[in-house]
Design an enzyme around this catalytic site. Structure first.
Site, PDB file in Angstrom:
ATOM      1  N   CYS A 194       0.825  -1.216   0.000  1.00  0.00           N
ATOM      2  CA  CYS A 194       0.000   0.000   0.000  1.00  0.00           C
ATOM      3  C   CYS A 194       0.850   1.253   0.000  1.00  0.00           C
ATOM      4  CB  CYS A 194      -0.938  -0.002   1.206  1.00  0.00           C
ATOM      5  SG  CYS A 194      -0.093  -0.037   2.809  1.00  0.00           S
ATOM      6  N   HIS A 224      -1.443   1.055   7.307  1.00  0.00           N
ATOM      7  CA  HIS A 224      -1.929   1.259   5.947  1.00  0.00           C
ATOM      8  C   HIS A 224      -1.599   2.669   5.482  1.00  0.00           C
ATOM      9  CE1 HIS A 224      -4.129   0.126   2.450  1.00  0.00           C
ATOM     10  NE2 HIS A 224      -5.179   0.904   2.648  1.00  0.00           N
ATOM     11  N   ASN A 264      -8.273   4.720  -1.556  1.00  0.00           N
ATOM     12  CA  ASN A 264      -7.714   3.461  -1.089  1.00  0.00           C
ATOM     13  C   ASN A 264      -7.118   2.690  -2.271  1.00  0.00           C
ATOM     14  OD1 ASN A 264      -7.040   1.486   0.744  1.00  0.00           O
ATOM     15  ND2 ASN A 264      -9.131   0.952   1.294  1.00  0.00           N
TER      16      ASN A 264
END
Length: 374
Positions: free
Chosen positions: A46, A307, A328
């Site tokens: 990520c 994250h 995201n």
């Protein structure tokens, strides 16, 4: 008279309860341009997907061009650095898929950028990133090198790591074609107008002096990057100032809370624990997040770094409460990701769960820049 007062109070309480349970209705206030939402697949990358998205928005801002950059080119070039750090520290370091925004900036400075068409990290026939086997193999290798079964570590191990990365991800491109021209990773970087030294990392924790830089001790900071430390209010105002002036923001955060939901598309911090589940679907009062509460939740491991995402705008609900539009990297499957793959963070959630941000230095207010000694 007394009875009428009681009736009136009862009606007011009923109206308050109804109002507090209204389904979310969002209106966009700021919506900065970003590239389409994509999936990081079955990988822990990520940090590269979000930071690359951030750089793509920066390229749009700087040049007007929309370029699909390669996330995996950065990952491919970062793994040898992680391996070297782990082996040279004799296993007393982090070796995992994780990383932070400055790892992308460090890679860009050293290795340049390439478009996804030049390096996708997918081999022929593959359509989905899955690094489970790759990571297991790499971890086994570096742990073997640390164990040093030959009693004298040879230099071959670095070539072996490179060979495994080539087998699983492909060979790094030295030159490539893009829109009819030939580029190297460094000349392509020049095309994008990105200067890695123009970007700064900002955080807010009370265990280190404010307005100074320090190394944030979180597991994914394997490269020991430093952060400017500012009071919480100023970190939040920096996000706002950036967005209001056309700059998107890279975000490192905690999404392990029950009140973060990509499926519902919201992230909130309800005042009452009883409303944790209900607050994903309707408006409930939220906690007021102070610097001390943020610090306590960080030090007791309730807030963790897990994250990275990309802030691209601001919204308000029907009560005028501010939320942040956060991109995201889990794809756009509507059964698992609302809002086209975006999650709307309340300000309370951002104040509590934002570990750090990365922004262009020009997005920082002059008053704060002066405090930081720029």
């Amino acid at each position: 008279m007394f009875k009428n007062v009681l009736i009136t109070l009862g009606l007011l309480c009923s109206l308050t309860i109804v109002s507090a349970q209204e389904p979310y209705q969002f209106t966009e206030v700021i919506d900065l341009e970003a590239t389409p939402v994509i999936s990081q697949g079955r990988t822990g990358t990520c940090w590269s997907f979000s930071s690359t998205s951030f750089l793509e928005s920066e390229i749009i801002r700087l040049t007007g061009k929309q370029i699909d950059l390669s996330e995996m080119y950065t990952v491919r070039n970062t793994y040898p650095k992680k391996a070297d750090n782990f082996v040279m520290r004799q296993g007393k370091a982090q070796f995992s898929e994780g990383g932070l925004a400055h790892d992308v900036m460090n890679s860009v400075a050293e290795y340049g950028l390439v478009p996804n068409t030049a390096f996708s990290g997918l081999l022929q026939g593959e359509t989905y990133h899955n690094h489970a086997e790759l990571v297991a193999v790499l971890r086994s290798m570096v742990e073997t090198y640390v164990d040093n079964p030959g009693k004298k570590l040879s230099k071959k191990w670095k070539d072996a790591v490179e060979a495994v990365l080539t087998v699983y991800m492909g060979e790094n491109p030295k030159s490539f074609e893009y829109e009819g021209k030939t580029y190297t990773p460094q000349s392509f970087l020049e095309l994008t107008k990105i200067n890695p030294s123009d970007y700064v990392n900002i955080t807010s924790f009370a265990h280190s002096p404010f307005y100074e830089k320090f190394i944030l001790n979180i597991p994914d900071n394997w490269s020991y990057g430093s952060f400017y430390n500012v009071p919480l209010d100023e970190m939040i105002s920096t996000i706002d100032n950036a967005l209001e002036n056309g700059f998107t923001v890279e975000l490192d955060c905690d999404v392990s809370e029950r009140t973060f939901s990509s499926k519902n598309g919201v992230a909130v911090i309800p005042e009452s624990d009883e409303n944790y589940k209900k607050a994903l679907e309707a408006i409930y009062p939220e906690k007021q997040i102070t610097q001390q509460y943020r610090q306590d939740e960080f030090e007791n491991y309730t807030t963790t770094d897990d994250h990275l995402m990309h802030i691209t705008g601001i919204l308000k609900d029907q009560n005028g409460t501010k939320y942040y539009k956060v991109k995201n990297s889990w794809g756009t499957d509507a059964s698992r990701n609302a809002n086209g793959g975006y999650v709307y963070f309340s300000e309370s959630y951002m104040r509590l769960k934002a570990i750090s941000i990365t922004v262009h230095k020009d997005a920082v207010a002059k008053a704060l820049a002066k405090k930081l000694g720029w």
